[in-house]
Design a protein around this motif. Sequence first.
Motif, PDB file in Angstrom:
ATOM      1  N   PRO A 246     -44.902 -40.330 -34.162  1.00  0.00           N
ATOM      2  CA  PRO A 246     -46.138 -40.454 -33.379  1.00  0.00           C
ATOM      3  C   PRO A 246     -46.031 -39.654 -32.075  1.00  0.00           C
ATOM      4  CG  PRO A 246     -45.368 -42.613 -34.119  1.00  0.00           C
ATOM      5  CD  PRO A 246     -44.281 -41.627 -34.464  1.00  0.00           C
ATOM      6  N   GLY A 247     -47.123 -38.967 -31.742  1.00  0.00           N
ATOM      7  CA  GLY A 247     -47.134 -38.237 -30.461  1.00  0.00           C
ATOM      8  C   GLY A 247     -46.757 -36.778 -30.613  1.00  0.00           C
ATOM      9  N   ASP A 248     -46.202 -36.393 -31.769  1.00  0.00           N
ATOM     10  CA  ASP A 248     -45.845 -34.984 -31.933  1.00  0.00           C
ATOM     11  C   ASP A 248     -47.088 -34.113 -32.087  1.00  0.00           C
ATOM     12  OD1 ASP A 248     -43.113 -34.791 -31.716  1.00  0.00           O
ATOM     13  OD2 ASP A 248     -42.741 -35.316 -33.796  1.00  0.00           O
ATOM     14  N   VAL A 249     -47.084 -32.973 -31.389  1.00  0.00           N
ATOM     15  CA  VAL A 249     -48.162 -31.999 -31.618  1.00  0.00           C
ATOM     16  C   VAL A 249     -47.729 -31.078 -32.747  1.00  0.00           C
ATOM     17  CG1 VAL A 249     -49.036 -32.105 -29.247  1.00  0.00           C
ATOM     18  CG2 VAL A 249     -47.294 -30.406 -29.829  1.00  0.00           C
ATOM     19  N   ILE A 250     -48.706 -30.443 -33.413  1.00  0.00           N
ATOM     20  CA  ILE A 250     -48.386 -29.632 -34.604  1.00  0.00           C
ATOM     21  C   ILE A 250     -47.612 -28.383 -34.206  1.00  0.00           C
ATOM     22  CG2 ILE A 250     -49.375 -28.297 -36.529  1.00  0.00           C
ATOM     23  CD1 ILE A 250     -51.925 -30.117 -36.145  1.00  0.00           C
ATOM     24  N   ALA A 251     -48.199 -27.655 -33.240  1.00  0.00           N
ATOM     25  CA  ALA A 251     -47.580 -26.374 -32.836  1.00  0.00           C
ATOM     26  C   ALA A 251     -47.874 -26.104 -31.378  1.00  0.00           C
ATOM     27  CB  ALA A 251     -48.121 -25.238 -33.695  1.00  0.00           C
ATOM     28  N   VAL A 252     -46.869 -25.622 -30.669  1.00  0.00           N
ATOM     29  CA  VAL A 252     -47.072 -25.256 -29.258  1.00  0.00           C
ATOM     30  C   VAL A 252     -46.063 -24.163 -28.908  1.00  0.00           C
ATOM     31  CG1 VAL A 252     -45.591 -27.189 -28.436  1.00  0.00           C
ATOM     32  CG2 VAL A 252     -47.247 -26.142 -26.911  1.00  0.00           C
ATOM     33  N   TYR A 253     -46.579 -23.037 -28.431  1.00  0.00           N
ATOM     34  CA  TYR A 253     -45.698 -21.988 -27.899  1.00  0.00           C
ATOM     35  C   TYR A 253     -46.459 -21.193 -26.841  1.00  0.00           C
ATOM     36  CZ  TYR A 253     -47.873 -19.265 -31.736  1.00  0.00           C
ATOM     37  OH  TYR A 253     -48.767 -18.689 -32.629  1.00  0.00           O
ATOM     38  N   ALA A 254     -45.711 -20.566 -25.956  1.00  0.00           N
ATOM     39  CA  ALA A 254     -46.266 -20.050 -24.699  1.00  0.00           C
ATOM     40  C   ALA A 254     -46.847 -18.644 -24.818  1.00  0.00           C
ATOM     41  CB  ALA A 254     -45.152 -20.032 -23.647  1.00  0.00           C
ATOM     42  N   ASP A 255     -47.899 -18.422 -24.032  1.00  0.00           N
ATOM     43  CA  ASP A 255     -48.306 -17.057 -23.685  1.00  0.00           C
ATOM     44  C   ASP A 255     -47.540 -16.762 -22.395  1.00  0.00           C
ATOM     45  OD1 ASP A 255     -51.249 -15.093 -23.631  1.00  0.00           O
ATOM     46  OD2 ASP A 255     -49.577 -14.955 -22.228  1.00  0.00           O
TER      47      ASP A 255
END
Length: 338
Positions: free
Chosen positions: A296-305
Amino acid sequence: MNKILVTGGLGYIGSHTVVALQQEGFEVVIIDDLSNANEDVLYRIGKITGITPQFEKFDLRVKSLVERFFSENKVAGIIHFAASKAVGESMENPLLYYENNIHSLVYLLQACEKHAIRNFIFSSSCTVYGEPDSLPITEEAPVKQAVSPYGNTKQINEEILNDTCRATKLQAISLRYFNPIGAHESAEIGELPIGTPQNLVPFITQTAAGLRKELSVFGDDYPTPDGSCIRDYIHVVDLAKAHVIALQRLLNKKNASNFEIFNLGTGRGSSVLEIIKAFEKVTSKKLPYKIVDRRPGDVIAVYADTTKANSVLGWKTEKTMEEALASAWGWEKKIRGV
Ligand code: WQD
């Protein structure tokens, strides 16, 4: 005068930043309450740089102790790491997070005003973005409703900083980390989770060292190429260097406004399964793992510009994810004597 206060300076990112500061010629004083760090990190820093930093052990939630420190120590700037930082723990004990992460910041900022300290670097997190609408994420992406009290304290702290910079002479930079991993090449300092690791890479290295039976992969049914979550894993040594560059930006009055925000990532996303494969390749060790339910609480995908950090801050990552994994394994082997 180039004495810099690093709060939480015996912690994972803090200790790597202290090393980078000392190697840049800064004098460092550390405040740490040792709630999530070992005092021997102080001597390990000294082994790397040849200088054992000044260390004051106290809790930043005690306002009188904060005030006493600043009446006895003149500093040119503050890098503030000290905070509770476990997403899961914050769900179980939100008041610990609101008290610690907010009171500590407020007392530090009150001291800045009283003692004319103008330069403040804040340790923030990509958690403030929540589930992003588009990728890669820029600093202009909307701050979403936090999925944990931990993430909410980071959002609240950035608002406190923004308001304080507007109302006083304080100049601040908030650094939004993506996923810090790895260890200093000396293997003298690294990530040392207390108890069962919450984060992926220390759980992987402890499994490879035989401390854990197998890694649980929290879901492989996400809408990603291999079904597992995607993150931007950044070498902690690259991250530490960004703090020195951001501090120098303030000290040299190069900042474009009194409150700036920068994403600190590699700009590349890696899935959990890709990290496992990369770790196996780098270490030539088979990693036992099983697929379990989503966390619970995990986001699917996240990476930086990383455009802003590259062009405005003048910083970019130099180390690869594979180098970070190799250094994490080197650290684990050293502390476990394997
Ligand atoms: C990464 C991926 C998990 C453990 C958090 C905070 C962030 C920062 C870093 C403090 C996810 C998966 C993990 C495991 C797994 N914290 N995973 N099995 O959650 O992206 O970020 O820690 O500054 O602010 O939000 O990092 O390492 O916990 O998880 O499958 O045993 O690995 O599901 O997809 P996270 P993480």
